[in-house]
Design a protein around this motif. Structure first.
Motif, PDB file in Angstrom:
ATOM      1  N   ARG A   1       0.719  -1.082  -0.057  1.00 54.58           N
ATOM      2  CA  ARG A   1      -0.051   0.065   0.012  1.00 54.58           C
ATOM      3  C   ARG A   1       0.886   1.365  -0.057  1.00 54.58           C
ATOM      4  NH1 ARG A   1      -3.396   2.429   4.914  1.00 54.58           N
ATOM      5  NH2 ARG A   1      -4.654   3.853   3.883  1.00 54.58           N
ATOM      6  N   VAL A   2       0.484   2.141  -0.586  1.00 52.17           N
ATOM      7  CA  VAL A   2       1.017   3.377  -0.738  1.00 52.17           C
ATOM      8  C   VAL A   2       0.048   4.631   0.032  1.00 52.17           C
ATOM      9  CG1 VAL A   2       2.143   5.465  -2.379  1.00 52.17           C
ATOM     10  CG2 VAL A   2       2.316   2.798  -2.633  1.00 52.17           C
ATOM     11  N   VAL A   3       0.674   5.394   0.733  1.00 54.42           N
ATOM     12  CA  VAL A   3      -0.187   6.490   1.475  1.00 54.42           C
ATOM     13  C   VAL A   3       0.936   7.775   1.165  1.00 54.42           C
ATOM     14  CG1 VAL A   3      -0.866   7.555   3.543  1.00 54.42           C
ATOM     15  CG2 VAL A   3      -1.224   5.006   3.113  1.00 54.42           C
ATOM     16  N   ALA A   4       0.324   9.009   0.890  1.00 57.07           N
ATOM     17  CA  ALA A   4       0.885  10.092   0.439  1.00 57.07           C
ATOM     18  C   ALA A   4       0.331  11.308   1.153  1.00 57.07           C
ATOM     19  CB  ALA A   4       1.216  10.436  -0.880  1.00 57.07           C
ATOM     20  N   GLY A   5       1.131  12.099   1.556  1.00 53.26           N
ATOM     21  CA  GLY A   5       0.865  13.336   2.210  1.00 53.26           C
ATOM     22  C   GLY A   5       0.023  14.457   1.009  1.00 53.26           C
ATOM     23  N   GLU A   6       0.586  14.111  -0.140  1.00 57.94           N
ATOM     24  CA  GLU A   6       0.278  14.990  -1.208  1.00 57.94           C
ATOM     25  C   GLU A   6       0.134  14.000  -2.524  1.00 57.94           C
ATOM     26  OE1 GLU A   6       1.721  19.530  -1.441  1.00 57.94           O
ATOM     27  OE2 GLU A   6       3.401  17.984  -1.474  1.00 57.94           O
ATOM     28  N   PRO A   7      -0.967  14.053  -3.410  1.00 60.78           N
ATOM     29  CA  PRO A   7      -1.204  13.295  -4.667  1.00 60.78           C
ATOM     30  C   PRO A   7       0.140  13.490  -5.462  1.00 60.78           C
ATOM     31  CG  PRO A   7      -2.790  14.896  -4.691  1.00 60.78           C
ATOM     32  CD  PRO A   7      -2.071  15.195  -3.302  1.00 60.78           C
TER      33      PRO A   7
ATOM     34  N   ALA B   1      -4.681   8.924   0.240  1.00 62.32           N
ATOM     35  CA  ALA B   1      -4.364  10.299   1.097  1.00 62.32           C
ATOM     36  C   ALA B   1      -4.120   9.868   2.492  1.00 62.32           C
ATOM     37  CB  ALA B   1      -5.749  10.946   0.874  1.00 62.32           C
ATOM     38  N   CYS B   2      -3.222  10.654   2.944  1.00 60.66           N
ATOM     39  CA  CYS B   2      -3.142  10.701   4.437  1.00 60.66           C
ATOM     40  C   CYS B   2      -4.517  11.043   5.131  1.00 60.66           C
ATOM     41  CB  CYS B   2      -1.822  11.527   4.861  1.00 60.66           C
ATOM     42  SG  CYS B   2      -1.375  11.498   6.462  1.00 60.66           S
ATOM     43  N   ALA B   3      -4.690   9.998   6.015  1.00 62.80           N
ATOM     44  CA  ALA B   3      -6.057  10.208   6.595  1.00 62.80           C
ATOM     45  C   ALA B   3      -5.689  10.527   8.107  1.00 62.80           C
ATOM     46  CB  ALA B   3      -6.946   9.052   6.584  1.00 62.80           C
ATOM     47  N   SER B   4      -5.660  11.796   8.477  1.00 64.31           N
ATOM     48  CA  SER B   4      -5.375  12.017  10.006  1.00 64.31           C
ATOM     49  C   SER B   4      -6.271  11.562  10.906  1.00 64.31           C
ATOM     50  CB  SER B   4      -5.439  13.554   9.980  1.00 64.31           C
ATOM     51  OG  SER B   4      -4.954  14.153  11.310  1.00 64.31           O
ATOM     52  N   GLY B   5      -5.606  10.847  11.722  1.00 57.76           N
ATOM     53  CA  GLY B   5      -6.172  10.072  12.747  1.00 57.76           C
ATOM     54  C   GLY B   5      -6.208   8.607  12.534  1.00 57.76           C
ATOM     55  N   GLU B   6      -5.681   8.265  11.383  1.00 57.27           N
ATOM     56  CA  GLU B   6      -5.797   6.545  11.150  1.00 57.27           C
ATOM     57  C   GLU B   6      -4.761   6.123  11.924  1.00 57.27           C
ATOM     58  OE1 GLU B   6      -4.667   3.695   7.532  1.00 57.27           O
ATOM     59  OE2 GLU B   6      -5.059   5.814   6.979  1.00 57.27           O
ATOM     60  N   ALA B   7      -4.810   4.814  12.178  1.00 60.99           N
ATOM     61  CA  ALA B   7      -4.024   4.108  13.284  1.00 60.99           C
ATOM     62  C   ALA B   7      -4.103   2.477  13.156  1.00 60.99           C
ATOM     63  CB  ALA B   7      -4.158   4.527  14.502  1.00 60.99           C
ATOM     64  N   TRP B   8      -3.063   1.829  13.509  1.00 62.70           N
ATOM     65  CA  TRP B   8      -3.050   0.478  13.315  1.00 62.70           C
ATOM     66  C   TRP B   8      -1.983  -0.109  14.271  1.00 62.70           C
ATOM     67  CZ3 TRP B   8      -1.192   3.737   9.929  1.00 62.70           C
ATOM     68  CH2 TRP B   8       0.019   3.666   9.406  1.00 62.70           C
TER      69      TRP B   8
ATOM     70  N   HIS C   1       1.868  20.446   4.251  1.00 64.28           N
ATOM     71  CA  HIS C   1       0.962  19.006   3.984  1.00 64.28           C
ATOM     72  C   HIS C   1       1.693  17.602   4.584  1.00 64.28           C
ATOM     73  CE1 HIS C   1      -1.563  21.528   1.502  1.00 64.28           C
ATOM     74  NE2 HIS C   1      -2.703  20.598   1.891  1.00 64.28           N
ATOM     75  N   SER C   2       2.808  17.827   4.991  1.00 63.10           N
ATOM     76  CA  SER C   2       3.589  16.685   5.325  1.00 63.10           C
ATOM     77  C   SER C   2       2.734  15.386   6.068  1.00 63.10           C
ATOM     78  CB  SER C   2       4.766  16.688   5.953  1.00 63.10           C
ATOM     79  OG  SER C   2       5.809  17.306   5.096  1.00 63.10           O
ATOM     80  N   CYS C   3       2.622  14.504   5.950  1.00 59.98           N
ATOM     81  CA  CYS C   3       1.809  13.426   6.742  1.00 59.98           C
ATOM     82  C   CYS C   3       2.985  13.002   7.593  1.00 59.98           C
ATOM     83  CB  CYS C   3       1.677  12.167   5.660  1.00 59.98           C
ATOM     84  SG  CYS C   3       0.408  11.017   6.580  1.00 59.98           S
ATOM     85  N   VAL C   4       2.511  13.007   8.827  1.00 61.53           N
ATOM     86  CA  VAL C   4       3.345  13.054  10.313  1.00 61.53           C
ATOM     87  C   VAL C   4       2.854  11.411  10.715  1.00 61.53           C
ATOM     88  CG1 VAL C   4       3.893  13.561  12.490  1.00 61.53           C
ATOM     89  CG2 VAL C   4       3.337  15.367  10.746  1.00 61.53           C
ATOM     90  N   LEU C   5       4.030  10.551  11.139  1.00 63.05           N
ATOM     91  CA  LEU C   5       3.825   9.561  11.525  1.00 63.05           C
ATOM     92  C   LEU C   5       4.508   9.330  13.150  1.00 63.05           C
ATOM     93  CD1 LEU C   5       3.172   6.261  11.146  1.00 63.05           C
ATOM     94  CD2 LEU C   5       5.593   6.019  10.224  1.00 63.05           C
ATOM     95  N   LYS C   6       3.570   8.715  13.992  1.00 65.88           N
ATOM     96  CA  LYS C   6       4.017   8.470  15.218  1.00 65.88           C
ATOM     97  C   LYS C   6       4.211   6.985  15.591  1.00 65.88           C
ATOM     98  CE  LYS C   6       2.952   9.907  19.947  1.00 65.88           C
ATOM     99  NZ  LYS C   6       1.780  10.626  20.993  1.00 65.88           N
TER     100      LYS C   6
END
Length: 737
Positions: free
Chosen positions: A571-577, A585-592, A613-618
């Motif tokens: 799977r590919v996820v990006a902060g910008e298309p 698209a980066c979905a703020s609040g998505e967790a796994w 627009h950077s997608c931040v990962l915690k």
């Protein structure tokens, strides 16, 4: 005496495995011990000590010739002479400057310089240049080639980028460059650059696709490593004299053997001068001289003797040659042939013998290829079975004859045109083989597994019928079954790769792998292809569950396509298309959760530029936390602090490579990380990391792990340990951190 020669070679090789070179006092003691051993006739020990002392002194001399630390990053006007063959690639010229001088500082004897949008340069010209100087250093990633070691071995004391310059004297004595220009200007069925590589050992003009084909088929040595050409030409001349003698066409009053050996060496030496007489050529000429001398006078000494003499001759002349992969591969190939063909070649039909030679070399070179982290060509035995005779019997003689006869109208040009056509057919065949069996990048093996592979190769190289020989197959196949690095549940193996001015993080749990950013790509340089994919494969990663691209800037997303071509991505996820590759698209609040490790995403909904627009990962592993922040600025940081995920973290990826627009005081005060990971290029044009930001880190006692200083950085999240850079693994040639 043979024991003494072996001891000398071991002594000459010993320093390259040391973490630090012996001090002057230690070398003085070793020298005294060497003299004592000579007096007591303990010759093997004396030779070993002499080898250690000589190699250490040469290595220290090379280290002392590197650019001084106080000049690193400074711009100076320097003068010097262009040597070698300048590489013209796109809008960039890369060349070497010999005997560089400056009124303001002492410089190394040889510099390697790059001139963006520079004029055409010719070997032998004298230039006055404004150069931004750098100490010799390159990207350093796990199980990858060490550019710093190779620069040291080639006598490159400094790097630099040219800002301006003026030619002060025209070229003199640059006949090789003149030949290259003539070869490139002579039509050869589109293979002009390949012929220049074959004749002069200059591979700068080869297309990237040609390089890929040669690497995939294990035939790089045939086109750009001139040492191989030396042996081919000498063998051709020697065989010609033998053929004339057997046909009765050789003058009866002239002994054929001395003439065969003399003419073969003269041809090899002349070709070596044509190819620039670099270290591989010197090594080949020394080996050839010893082999011919052995053939002429000392055949009773056996076949291992000339190999030992050649090995010591090369190491005495250039001890640091052992830092080059080609040294181990060339001597390894000869050692394999000596082992398996000594006294047996005459009992096999010619084609059977030739096929077995390729098979034996493929098996025998597998252990050094694994140790050096080089790709393994699965089609190499078949490719070389055809390519070596095609090149040595047809293409090389025509190419050399055409080059020598270029002054004759049409004759030289016609021979080169024919050689180019034959070379084109060979490339077509190699291209088909490369598509059929691409090169295999093996995972890095633990020492015990590699030793078992060595044992398997040794058993398979023994004569047929010996007991336990067939046990070599299961041992050899261990190369493809590397034990996977064990990551306990609740922990994450984290690598910040060294990709220069860009970013790429590898996060691996017990059963899953995530790539955060894919490295930069600019022009024809794609570090996703050159660094990220090979490193993933060498780490034993054959599939990505998720590739997360923080935003669309080329230093973060440039290598994404290369990664997707190199291995499967779930799977590919990006902060910008990005229109060049589809992504969620980066979905703020998505967790796994993977293997008891929690991952969560965040993106500022009020962002109005790419960095924001950077997608931040915690990532949270057993109570230890890592925050990968992309290129967010202080405004996005403030928005983060207002969210539910805000709170202390243990590790922080420096937002925007440590730019002054990021890492705000309020952000750092809330996060309170104990370590910050900075991914950037040395002396980058953006000034990253900002001194202001570095001062904020220092004021809060935050440890900084900088890829430009440490190379790739590794930590085990969830173990509450410290991080470690690849450059901290002791090697005497690496700059202390």
């Amino acid at each position: 005496m043979r024991t003494g020669m072996l001891a000398l070679s071991l002594g000459l090789l010993c320093p390259i495995f040391l973490t630090a070179l012996p001090s002057v006092g230690t070398l003085s003691v070793l020298a005294v011990l060497c003299l004592v051993c000579l007096w007591r006739r303990l010759f093997p020990l004396a030779f070993f000590l002499f080898g250690v002392c000589w190699s250490s002194l040469c290595a220290q001399s090379a280290l002392d010739d590197r650019l001084a630390r106080q000049l690193d990053g400074r711009t100076l006007w320097i003068e010097g002479r262009v040597v070698g063959l300048p590489e013209q690639g796109g809008q960039r010229v890369r060349f070497e400057l010999q005997d560089a001088q400056s009124r303001r500082a002492e410089l190394p004897r040889r510099l390697r310089l790059t001139w963006q949008d520079g004029p055409a340069l010719n070997s032998g010209e004298h230039w006055r240049l404004a150069v931004n100087l750098k100490r010799p250093q390159g990207l350093l990633n796990p199980h990858a080639a060490d550019a710093e070691a190779m620069l040291l071995a080639r006598g490159i004391g400094g790097l630099g980028s040219v800002k301006d310059g003026v030619r002060t004297a025209p070229a003199s004595g640059a006949w090789r460059d003149g030949i290259r220009q003539r070869l490139l200007a002579t039509p050869a069925n589109g293979r002009e650059a390949a012929l220049a590589a074959l004749v002069l050992g200059d591979g700068a003009g080869l297309a990237r696709e040609d390089w890929n084909v040669l690497q995939a088929t294990g035939t790089v040595h045939l086109l750009v490593i001139s040492g191989q050409h030396i042996g081919l030409l000498a063998g051709l001349v020697y065989g010609l004299v033998v053929g004339l003698f057997r046909l009765g066409w050789w003058p009866q009053r002239q002994p054929w053997l001395p003439w065969a050996c003399g003419l073969a060496f003269a041809a090899a030496l002349g070709y070596g001068v044509l190819a620039g007489f670099q270290v591989p050529v010197q090594r080949a000429c020394i080996m050839l001289a010893v082999v011919l001398l052995w053939r002429l006078r000392f055949r009773h000494l056996g076949v291992a003797w000339p190999l030992l003499v050649a090995l010591n001759g090369v190491l005495l002349f250039e001890p640091l040659a052992a830092l080059l992969p080609g040294f181990w591969l060339s001597f390894g190939a000869v050692a394999v042939l000596v082992m398996v063909l000594g006294g047996r070649l005459g009992r096999w039909p010619i084609w059977t013998a030739w096929g077995r030679v390729q098979w034996f070399i493929a098996i025998g070179l597998l252990p050094p290829l694994l140790a050096l982290g080089l790709p393994v060509s699965l089609s190499a035995p078949l490719a070389n079975l055809v390519a070596v005779p095609w090149l040595s019997i047809l293409v090389l003689p025509l190419a050399l004859a055409g080059t020598l006869l270029l002054p004759l109208p049409l004759v030289g040009e016609g021979l080169l045109w024919l050689a180019g056509g034959l070379l084109g057919w060979l490339f077509d065949l190699l291209g088909w083989m490369a598509a059929w069996r691409p090169a295999w990048i093996p995972p890095a093996l633990p020492l015990w597994s590699w030793l078992l592979v060595c044992l398997g190769a040794f058993l398979l190289l023994l004569p047929a019928g010996l007991p336990m020989r067939l046990l070599g197959w299961p041992l050899l196949l261990l190369a493809g079954f590397t034990p996977r690095a064990f990551v306990p549940p609740g922990q994450v193996d984290v690598w910040q790769l060294d990709v220069g001015q860009g970013q790429a993080f590898v996060l691996r749990t017990r059963d899953h792998t995530l790539l955060y950013d894919a490295g930069p790509a600019r022009g024809d340089v794609d570090l996703g292809e050159r660094v990220v994919v090979p490193t993933l494969l060498k780490l034993g990663i054959r599939r990505l569950d998720l590739m997360l691209i923080s935003h669309a800037h080329a230093d973060h997303a440039g290598g994404a396509l290369a990664v997707q071509r190199g291995l499967p991505v779930g799977r590919v996820v990006a902060g910008e298309p990005d229109p060049s590759w589809p992504a969620d698209a980066c979905a703020s609040g998505e967790a796994w959760v993977w293997n008891e490790v929690r991952f969560s995403l965040w993106q500022w909904q009020g962002a109005d530029d790419s960095n924001q627009h950077s997608c931040v990962l915690k990532v949270e592993a057993s109570g230890e936390t890592l925050l990968l922040a992309g290129d967010i600025d202080r405004f996005a940081e403030q928005a983060w602090l207002q969210g539910f995920q805000a709170g202390p973290v243990d590790w922080l990826q420096a937002p925007h490579h440590g730019s002054r627009t990021s890492s705000s005081a309020a952000f750092l005060d809330v996060l309170r990380p104990r370590g910050v990971l900075v991914s950037r290029g040395r002396h980058n044009g953006f000034g990253h990391p900002s001194p202001l930001v570095m001062a904020r880190y220092a004021a809060r006692h935050i440890a900084v792990y900088d890829s430009a200083v440490l190379g790739a950085v590794h930590l085990r999240l969830g173990s509450f340990g410290s991080a470690r850079g690849e450059r901290e693994r002791g090697k005497f040639w690496r700059d202390p951190t």
